[in-house]
Design an enzyme around this catalytic site. Structure first.
Site, PDB file in Angstrom:
ATOM      1  N   CYS A  22       0.830  -1.209   0.000  1.00  0.00           N
ATOM      2  CA  CYS A  22       0.000   0.000   0.000  1.00  0.00           C
ATOM      3  C   CYS A  22       0.868   1.265   0.000  1.00  0.00           C
ATOM      4  O   CYS A  22       1.474   1.595  -1.012  1.00  0.00           O
ATOM      5  CB  CYS A  22      -0.976  -0.038   1.164  1.00  0.00           C
ATOM      6  SG  CYS A  22      -2.396   1.079   0.938  1.00  0.00           S
TER       7      CYS A  22
ATOM      8  N   HIS B 178      -3.659  -5.072   0.190  1.00  0.00           N
ATOM      9  CA  HIS B 178      -3.027  -5.633   1.390  1.00  0.00           C
ATOM     10  C   HIS B 178      -3.158  -7.163   1.371  1.00  0.00           C
ATOM     11  O   HIS B 178      -4.256  -7.692   1.522  1.00  0.00           O
ATOM     12  CB  HIS B 178      -3.701  -5.097   2.646  1.00  0.00           C
ATOM     13  CG  HIS B 178      -3.479  -3.635   2.886  1.00  0.00           C
ATOM     14  ND1 HIS B 178      -2.385  -3.147   3.576  1.00  0.00           N
ATOM     15  CD2 HIS B 178      -4.210  -2.556   2.518  1.00  0.00           C
ATOM     16  CE1 HIS B 178      -2.453  -1.826   3.628  1.00  0.00           C
ATOM     17  NE2 HIS B 178      -3.547  -1.434   3.001  1.00  0.00           N
TER      18      HIS B 178
ATOM     19  N   GLU C 216      -1.087  -8.879   3.489  1.00  0.00           N
ATOM     20  CA  GLU C 216      -0.438  -9.228   4.758  1.00  0.00           C
ATOM     21  C   GLU C 216      -1.411  -9.360   5.924  1.00  0.00           C
ATOM     22  O   GLU C 216      -0.993  -9.588   7.069  1.00  0.00           O
ATOM     23  CB  GLU C 216       0.612  -8.162   5.106  1.00  0.00           C
ATOM     24  CG  GLU C 216       0.068  -6.862   5.689  1.00  0.00           C
ATOM     25  CD  GLU C 216      -0.484  -5.866   4.685  1.00  0.00           C
ATOM     26  OE1 GLU C 216      -0.681  -4.700   5.058  1.00  0.00           O
ATOM     27  OE2 GLU C 216      -0.724  -6.262   3.521  1.00  0.00           O
TER      28      GLU C 216
END
Length: 233
Positions: free
Chosen positions: A87, A173, A175
């Site tokens: 990001c 994202h 993660e």
């Protein structure tokens, strides 16, 4: 092996699943808490790779750590030290490599499908995946730097990811953990309430079926992280 440096720009936006992945592969890593005013290293040479996480700020803001972060990326790339951006981190990569970052016409918050580009690099990074459900939380977008290749797109954000050799920038994202999703919904509830766009999900919708959604996202992350660590020095 030299450690991987992970730069955290906001307390709630830590490495998440990436930390679990690196630990499971016995890869040492060092967290640099930029949000706690920890000084960025002057050189990338002491690390096997650099990872830049997300954050609510803009790369266009006049913040003291942005110039040193850009300098690290510009050191790492020509020296074949792999860089990974999530990001805000990908936006830093874009700027460092000659791209631009600007405000998006709409915010993108919540779960949404991304499509893998039908090119050689898309297949190299994502294998058989042609699309998957990613997690999003951004109001700005980057351009693809010269010499980089587009990897992902969504319906309201054409540039969702890019690669340049062993370097990977992700607007979305991958993660996320369940805990992170819930924490972001709590801390970002006011932003969601103030953003009536169709591309912004409600707090309730974001948290539906997390026990199934997050592991599926972790599978995609594992694929990407596996490819990324193969380039570590």
């Amino acid at each position: 092996m030299k450690p991987v440096a992970i730069f955290r720009h906001f307390p709630a936006e830590g490495p998440g699943y990436l930390a679990t992945f690196l630990d499971s592969h016995a890869i040492p890593w060092q967290l640099v808490k930029v949000d706690a005013n920890e000084t960025l290293p002057a050189s990338a040479d002491q690390f096997s790779g650099l990872v830049f996480m997300g954050g609510p700020m803009s790369v266009n803001d006049n913040l003291p750590w942005i110039a040193p972060a850009l300098a690290l990326i510009r050191q790492a790339v020509p020296n074949n030290i792999p860089v990974l951006g999530h990001c805000l981190g990908a936006q830093l990569m874009s700027i460092a490599l000659g791209g631009t970052v600007s405000r998006s016409p709409v915010k993108e918050i919540g779960w949404g499908e991304v499509c893998v580009a039908d090119n050689r690099e898309g297949r190299r990074w994502f294998g058989e995946w042609s699309k998957f459900e990613a997690f999003h939380w951004h109001g700005e977008v980057f351009t693809i730097p010269k010499g980089a290749t587009l990897l992902l797109s969504s319906s309201c954000c054409e540039n969702q990811a890019f690669t340049m050799d062993k370097h990977l920038g992700l607007q979305c994202h991958v993660e996320m953990t369940e805990e992170m999703v819930r924490d972001w919904c709590t801390s970002g509830a006011a932003e969601i309430a103030a953003s009536p766009e169709p591309s912004v999900e409600s707090v309730e919708a974001i948290q539906v079926d997390l026990a199934q959604r997050v592991p599926r996202l972790n599978q995609v992350a594992s694929r990407l992280y596996e490819k990324w660590i193969s380039g570590l020095l």
